[in-house]
Design a protein around this motif. Structure first.
Motif, PDB file in Angstrom:
ATOM      1  N   LEU A  86      -6.411  11.348  -3.607  1.00 47.17           N
ATOM      2  CA  LEU A  86      -6.285  11.602  -2.166  1.00 47.17           C
ATOM      3  C   LEU A  86      -7.300  10.794  -1.372  1.00 47.17           C
ATOM      4  O   LEU A  86      -6.987  10.260  -0.297  1.00 47.17           O
ATOM      5  CB  LEU A  86      -6.439  13.097  -1.878  1.00 47.17           C
ATOM      6  N   LYS A  87      -8.515  10.685  -1.896  1.00 41.12           N
ATOM      7  CA  LYS A  87      -9.549   9.885  -1.223  1.00 41.12           C
ATOM      8  C   LYS A  87      -9.132   8.418  -1.172  1.00 41.12           C
ATOM      9  O   LYS A  87      -9.217   7.768  -0.117  1.00 41.12           O
ATOM     10  CB  LYS A  87     -10.879  10.036  -1.962  1.00 41.12           C
ATOM     11  N   LEU A  88      -8.670   7.884  -2.301  1.00 40.58           N
ATOM     12  CA  LEU A  88      -8.248   6.480  -2.330  1.00 40.58           C
ATOM     13  C   LEU A  88      -7.053   6.230  -1.425  1.00 40.58           C
ATOM     14  O   LEU A  88      -6.984   5.201  -0.755  1.00 40.58           O
ATOM     15  CB  LEU A  88      -7.907   6.059  -3.764  1.00 40.58           C
ATOM     16  N   ILE A 124      -0.075  -2.848  12.194  1.00 40.07           N
ATOM     17  CA  ILE A 124      -0.488  -3.556  13.411  1.00 40.07           C
ATOM     18  C   ILE A 124      -0.025  -5.010  13.366  1.00 40.07           C
ATOM     19  O   ILE A 124       0.544  -5.526  14.342  1.00 40.07           O
ATOM     20  CB  ILE A 124      -2.015  -3.444  13.616  1.00 40.07           C
ATOM     21  N   LEU A 125      -0.242  -5.673  12.232  1.00 33.77           N
ATOM     22  CA  LEU A 125       0.197  -7.076  12.096  1.00 33.77           C
ATOM     23  C   LEU A 125       1.711  -7.198  12.225  1.00 33.77           C
ATOM     24  O   LEU A 125       2.209  -8.100  12.905  1.00 33.77           O
ATOM     25  CB  LEU A 125      -0.231  -7.648  10.741  1.00 33.77           C
ATOM     26  N   LEU A 129      -6.275   3.398   5.659  1.00 35.40           N
ATOM     27  CA  LEU A 129      -7.111   2.862   6.729  1.00 35.40           C
ATOM     28  C   LEU A 129      -7.281   1.343   6.622  1.00 35.40           C
ATOM     29  O   LEU A 129      -7.217   0.638   7.624  1.00 35.40           O
ATOM     30  CB  LEU A 129      -8.486   3.553   6.703  1.00 35.40           C
ATOM     31  N   PHE A 130      -7.472   0.841   5.401  1.00 38.56           N
ATOM     32  CA  PHE A 130      -7.785  -0.580   5.225  1.00 38.56           C
ATOM     33  C   PHE A 130      -6.576  -1.477   4.962  1.00 38.56           C
ATOM     34  O   PHE A 130      -6.683  -2.692   5.087  1.00 38.56           O
ATOM     35  CB  PHE A 130      -8.814  -0.762   4.115  1.00 38.56           C
ATOM     36  N   ASN A 142       0.807  -1.216   0.000  1.00 42.78           N
ATOM     37  CA  ASN A 142       0.000   0.000   0.000  1.00 42.78           C
ATOM     38  C   ASN A 142       0.843   1.269   0.000  1.00 42.78           C
ATOM     39  O   ASN A 142       0.505   2.232  -0.686  1.00 42.78           O
ATOM     40  CB  ASN A 142      -0.984   0.031   1.164  1.00 42.78           C
ATOM     41  N   ILE A 143       1.936   1.291   0.746  1.00 44.24           N
ATOM     42  CA  ILE A 143       2.716   2.534   0.751  1.00 44.24           C
ATOM     43  C   ILE A 143       3.377   2.766  -0.604  1.00 44.24           C
ATOM     44  O   ILE A 143       3.510   3.907  -1.041  1.00 44.24           O
ATOM     45  CB  ILE A 143       3.736   2.623   1.914  1.00 44.24           C
ATOM     46  N   ILE A 144       3.759   1.707  -1.289  1.00 43.54           N
ATOM     47  CA  ILE A 144       4.349   1.864  -2.623  1.00 43.54           C
ATOM     48  C   ILE A 144       3.287   2.311  -3.620  1.00 43.54           C
ATOM     49  O   ILE A 144       3.505   3.248  -4.400  1.00 43.54           O
ATOM     50  CB  ILE A 144       5.056   0.567  -3.066  1.00 43.54           C
ATOM     51  N   ILE A 145       2.112   1.688  -3.576  1.00 40.05           N
ATOM     52  CA  ILE A 145       1.031   2.069  -4.491  1.00 40.05           C
ATOM     53  C   ILE A 145       0.577   3.503  -4.217  1.00 40.05           C
ATOM     54  O   ILE A 145       0.332   4.271  -5.143  1.00 40.05           O
ATOM     55  CB  ILE A 145      -0.158   1.084  -4.385  1.00 40.05           C
ATOM     56  N   SER A 146       0.479   3.877  -2.953  1.00 44.06           N
ATOM     57  CA  SER A 146       0.091   5.259  -2.620  1.00 44.06           C
ATOM     58  C   SER A 146       1.098   6.258  -3.167  1.00 44.06           C
ATOM     59  O   SER A 146       0.726   7.309  -3.696  1.00 44.06           O
ATOM     60  CB  SER A 146      -0.035   5.439  -1.107  1.00 44.06           C
ATOM     61  N   ALA A 147       2.374   5.922  -3.061  1.00 46.28           N
ATOM     62  CA  ALA A 147       3.407   6.810  -3.603  1.00 46.28           C
ATOM     63  C   ALA A 147       3.272   6.925  -5.121  1.00 46.28           C
ATOM     64  O   ALA A 147       3.383   8.018  -5.678  1.00 46.28           O
ATOM     65  CB  ALA A 147       4.797   6.301  -3.221  1.00 46.28           C
ATOM     66  N   VAL A 148       2.993   5.815  -5.776  1.00 51.44           N
ATOM     67  CA  VAL A 148       2.812   5.840  -7.234  1.00 51.44           C
ATOM     68  C   VAL A 148       1.602   6.691  -7.605  1.00 51.44           C
ATOM     69  O   VAL A 148       1.674   7.527  -8.515  1.00 51.44           O
ATOM     70  CB  VAL A 148       2.679   4.403  -7.805  1.00 51.44           C
TER      71      VAL A 148
END
Length: 147
Positions: free
Chosen positions: A38-40, A54-55, A46-47, A14-20
Motif C-alpha cells: 500500500l505504501k509503494l 498530467i503529461l 504520486l511519482f 504504474n496502474i498495471i504494476i499497482s494492480a499486480v
C-alpha cells in the motif's frame, strides 16, 4: 508526441504494476507485506501516475488540434472520456481506499481480516479493474484511430 507517449508509459505502466502488487497481496496474511504494498502504491501513484496523467492531458490537448480538435473524431473524444473516467476513479475512490486501508493497518495488526478492510479490498479490486481497463480502451483507440 514523445512527451505524450512518455505520459502514457508512466501512467499505464504504474496502474498495471499497482494492480499486480495489489492483487498479489490481497490474500496475504502478512500485514507488513500488505502495508508495504500500500505504501509503494501510494508513492508510485504520486511519482508516476499523477505525472503521467498530467503529461497525457496537456500533450493530448496540444496534439488534438492537429487532428481537427477534440470533437473531430470519436476516437479522440472517447479517449479523453475514458482517461478522465479512469483518473476520477483513481482520485475519488482508489487512492482514498488505499489511504484508509493504510490507516486501518496502523491501528491494529488484525485488520486484514476485518469486514471493513475486506469490503474496501473488494471495492478496490472491482474499481481498480475498471480504472485499468478504461485507459487500455483509450490506448487502443489512439493506436487504431477508427473512423
Amino acid at each position: 508526441k514523445t512527451l505524450h507517449i512518455l505520459g502514457v508509459i508512466l501512467f499505464m505502466g504504474n496502474i498495471i504494476i499497482s494492480a499486480v502488487w495489489r492483487l498479489s497481496v490481497n490474500n496475504s496474511k502478512d500485514v507488513n507485506l500488505v502495508k508495504h504494498a500500500l505504501k509503494l502504491m501510494t508513492l508510485s501513484d504520486l511519482f508516476f501516475t499523477l505525472p503521467g496523467v498530467i503529461l497525457i492531458g496537456i500533450t493530448g490537448h496540444m496534439l488534438a488540434p492537429k487532428f481537427g480538435g477534440i470533437g473531430a473524431f470519436a476516437w479522440i473524444y472517447h479517449s479523453y472520456a475514458l482517461l478522465t473516467m479512469s483518473a476520477l476513479i483513481w482520485l475519488a475512490v482508489l487512492l482514498p481506499i488505499q489511504l484508509k486501508q493504510k490507516r486501518l493497518l496502523m491501528d491494529a495488526e488484525d485488520n486484514l481480516t476485518s469486514p471493513q478492510f475486506k469490503k474496501l479490498t473488494f471495492i478496490w479490486s472491482i474499481l481498480g479493474t475498471m480504472a485499468v481497463s478504461l485507459p487500455l480502451g483509450a490506448l487502443v483507440l489512439m493506436v487504431l484511430r477508427p473512423a
